[in-house]
Design a protein around this motif. Structure first.
Motif, PDB file in Angstrom:
ATOM      1  N   THR A 144       0.861  -1.185   0.000  1.00 25.33           N
ATOM      2  CA  THR A 144       0.000   0.000   0.000  1.00 25.33           C
ATOM      3  C   THR A 144       0.893   1.229   0.000  1.00 25.33           C
ATOM      4  N   TRP A 145       0.313   2.335  -0.460  1.00 24.76           N
ATOM      5  CA  TRP A 145       1.093   3.578  -0.508  1.00 24.76           C
ATOM      6  C   TRP A 145       1.511   4.013   0.895  1.00 24.76           C
ATOM      7  N   GLN A 146       0.620   3.805   1.874  1.00 24.96           N
ATOM      8  CA  GLN A 146       0.948   4.214   3.234  1.00 24.96           C
ATOM      9  C   GLN A 146       2.150   3.425   3.763  1.00 24.96           C
ATOM     10  N   HIS A 173       6.357  -1.938  -8.972  1.00 23.78           N
ATOM     11  CA  HIS A 173       6.337  -0.616  -9.609  1.00 23.78           C
ATOM     12  C   HIS A 173       6.093  -0.765 -11.099  1.00 23.78           C
ATOM     13  N   ILE A 185       6.959   9.697  -7.232  1.00 23.28           N
ATOM     14  CA  ILE A 185       7.332   9.125  -5.932  1.00 23.28           C
ATOM     15  C   ILE A 185       8.439   9.948  -5.287  1.00 23.28           C
ATOM     16  N   VAL A 204       2.678   0.292  -6.625  1.00 26.58           N
ATOM     17  CA  VAL A 204       2.311   0.770  -5.300  1.00 26.58           C
ATOM     18  C   VAL A 204       1.891   2.246  -5.341  1.00 26.58           C
ATOM     19  N   ARG A 205       2.285   2.946  -6.388  1.00 27.24           N
ATOM     20  CA  ARG A 205       1.945   4.368  -6.480  1.00 27.24           C
ATOM     21  C   ARG A 205       0.717   4.606  -7.360  1.00 27.24           C
ATOM     22  N   CYS A 206       0.749   4.035  -8.581  1.00 30.11           N
ATOM     23  CA  CYS A 206      -0.264   4.438  -9.557  1.00 30.11           C
ATOM     24  C   CYS A 206      -1.259   3.331  -9.906  1.00 30.11           C
TER      25      CYS A 206
END
Lengths: 477, 477
Positions: free
Chosen positions: A409-411, A426, A436, A459-461
């Motif tokens: 997760t991003w968190q 990624h 990022i 994980v980002r987009c």
């Protein structure tokens, strides 16, 4: 010099200040007069020499030969490989005048030697029998540095640069991985750095390379330090410099080349991986003095016994130093060698001598101070040092593992790169890497070679993962 | 490549052409692109590494520590010692632009490091306890060269430069002579160069030195080659950079400094002292390969036996190479290793293998070819190599003695410096030195340390002799 002059800011308070103060106070380095240059002092240079000897032996054992190429390179050479010049142009130092005259063509102080070595390779290689051509150079290079940091980013640094030419991609890729393996081994076995070998993502490649591999080390503030790189150049430099050969079948073919380097920044890596608030902690295999004997008290008897003991340790292959500065208190000398990171300290006073013992203190205080028979010191010391070397590697490995977060997760990712690294899928897109970086200051350090296959979305987009395995992200030096 | 491509002009025909062709064809060196620069190829660099290891060990054993100082020196540093800048200004390479901008103060690429090391010494020395400060650096330096000659005079060269600071003249002079002694020993025992250690006359001193000492070697054309120098600087650099200390008595005193250097020109000295019309003749202690084994004939048996023999030689501490290039004839390979100066060649064919012997040929053909039992090769080889090393030194010493003329008349002097050196009384006046140079191209090489006291009037002008002993004159590189 009083005790306070040697004290350093605690790591927890300001890691960066801790580092800057320590490398100066431990007498590893001093500032040079020209912007971003450093003077490597004897204690720091000895570390480099010991690392150099280990790496040089491995480079030779794998069939490479050392050579030396000129420092000054015609500016036009760099322009022959478009990506290469684009990458290095902003960092160049240029000689425009020499021998009292303006030069017709300016000369660049080498920032790296692909171009000049490429030019010579073209001259030396003509037949398949000349391949592989396996060269290495120990040299200084200059890259103008706007935000210098001793050892880590300096205008001038020392390094070795391997440059090889091969008949085909397979040969060149084997070489690229061989060099990466040497770096992994030297980091792990000599510097006690549990580095992660992996491939750089396209945005982090060397200027002119087709593939770039790296060994990444984690510092005690959780940041990454790129500790050695190995590049497969494809035929980019062979095309630019016409490095070609006649094959067994009689055809003219382009070579495939590699380059790989490890630098004096390794000294910074050792400082930031093992050091603590008392000072340096040196792995025995790189410590200029593995054992320091501090004779205590006046008179001739104790110093003489210290020298005799040193002689026996030396004969056992131990690098030993007797600190007989009797104008300084024992406590001062103890602190001094803690600051300078000697793995083992032996304290020898008149009472020890009477009882035929010596007091041994490890740099990290493990097991407290131990009293051991004088007669057995030389015998046990190689084992004590090997144990300490292994302990440092284990400690650094545990630290790295504890600070590496598997993030889906991003968190979790954002938390991970605050205190260490995040391992995450990624998408491989440069814009997403930039995003990022803007958000967290973290960059992709590498796609680890030994990471297991792994799916998952970025994980980002949220786009599909690009590498079939997780990518390691972290803030870096 | 045919035989003729490897042949070199005979020494007797054109010594200079012989040298230039040989260093290229033996693959010691290649031309660099920038004016006067050289590429030191693996075979030449290995020679340098072996010399470096010997000298470095001696430098460390005498209490010196290696360090590294920046390549780029602010121009203003050089100007602080008037004679120093005057001597070096015409040879400087200057960085005026870096990082895409013009620099506020130009940076000089170091031609030597007295100034920047002086600046750091001033920072590091404060008490008599900090002395002596004994530093050495292995580095590249740049001096713009209008008439370059590979190894002998190149725009960039490699060297070590020792720099030391002492409490007084006596300490600094002891150090100056100690360094000269190391050079004498390394030349004699490692490179088989029977150098003459002595003092330079005032006109030949290093820019900024109070006294300059040298070791002078004689090449096979009778010319002299300055092979290492050691300088006592008095307080010249200490004055310019304020290198000072508080004495035991509490007074502020100026240090006395020294510097001393030996360079890659040593490779040229070895080539021109021992080489002949067939090629290089390398002293075993510097030869990259002391023994080359040439397996003869097809099949697997002979090469396998050659490798086995190489393994035994290696275990006996011999640097050995198996030349198994079976696309080249044995004769071609024999000639190749004569060109490249391997001290011993072992020829191994099927018949030798049957009879359990091997044919040994020395590089200078002494004793013809000898057939020796395969089983004893490894055992006798260290002795064979030591004998060859001693033979080269003896031969070079006899050559130098035969070509050194004790001259008391101008005619004898002029004759002497045509084919070698002349040893003669001299008045010590610079105008008289200039006059001799204009007439004969000879210059004073040194006042030999071990020359006996000798009176007599100047061989040129008849004025009283200045040194109480004879001065050695010769043409030089």
């Amino acid at each position: 010099m009083g005790r306070d002059e040697r004290g350093v800011t605690p790591q927890s308070e300001d890691f960066s200040a801790w580092y800057n103060e320590l490398v100066a106070k431990a007498q590893l380095v001093d500032r040079g007069p020209a912007k971003g240059t450093m003077v490597i002092r004897p204690y720091g240079y000895r570390l480099w020499e010991l690392l150099q000897a280990e790496l040089d032996q491995r480079i030779k054992d794998t069939g490479h030969e050392n050579a030396y190429f000129p420092l000054l390179i015609p500016e036009s050479y760099l322009q022959r490989e478009a990506q290469h010049v684009e990458g290095f142009a902003p960092e160049l130092a240029v000689v425009t005048h020499a021998g009292g005259k303006e030069l017709e063509e300016p000369l660049v102080v080498r920032p790296t030697s692909e171009t000049i070595i490429g030019e010579m390779m073209a001259k030396w290689v003509s037949s398949h029998r000349d391949l592989p051509l396996l060269l290495n150079q120990w040299a200084n290079v200059v890259r103008w540095e706007l935000r210098p940091r001793m050892f880590l980013r300096t205008t001038e640094f020392l390094w070795q640069e391997g440059h090889t030419a091969h008949a085909d991609e397979a040969g060149a890729m084997r070489e690229t991985m061989l060099a990466l393996g040497l770096y992994t081994e030297v980091c792990r076995d000599i510097a006690a750095l549990p580095v992660v070998p992996g491939e750089k993502t396209p945005g982090e490649r060397f200027a002119g390379a087709v593939r770039t591999f790296t060994v990444e080390a984690m510092m005690r503030d959780g940041k990454a330090l790129q500790s050695g790189t190995s590049h497969y150049m494809g035929t980019n430099f062979a095309d630019a410099f016409e490095i070609q050969y006649t094959s067994q079948a009689g055809r003219l073919e382009r070579c495939h080349t590699t380059s790989w380097g490890m630098t004096t920044r390794m000294i910074g890596a050792v400082v930031m991986t093992h050091g603590d608030d008392k000072g340096l902690v040196l792995p025995p295999r790189l410590a200029p003095y593995q054992v320091v004997i501090v004779p205590i008290g006046r008179g001739e008897e104790v110093p003489a016994a210290a020298r005799e003991l040193a002689g026996r340790l030396k004969a056992a292959g131990v690098r030993v130093h007797v600190d007989d500065r009797d104008h300084l208190s024992p406590g001062y000398r103890f602190n001094d060698w803690e600051l300078r990171g000697a793995p083992v300290r032996l304290e020898l006073g008149p009472r020890d001598l009477e009882s035929g013992t010596v007091v041994m203190a490890m740099r990290l205080g493990q097991e407290g101070k131990r009293t051991i028979p004088l007669g057995s010191v030389a015998e046990i010391m190689p084992g004590v040092l090997a144990d300490f070397q292994a302990f440092l590697l284990r400690r650094a490995t545990e630290f790295r593992e504890a600070r590496t977060r598997t993030a889906d997760t991003w968190q979790a990712f954002a938390d991970g790169v605050t205190s260490g690294w995040a391992s995450a899928p990624h998408c491989g897109r440069a814009v997403c890497e930039d995003d990022i970086k803007a958000e967290t200051a973290a960059t992709p350090r590498c796609v680890p070679l030994d990471a297991p296959p792994s799916g998952g979305v970025c994980v980002r987009c949220g786009q599909p993962g690009a590498y079939g395995k997780r990518v390691l992200f972290g803030r870096s030096y």
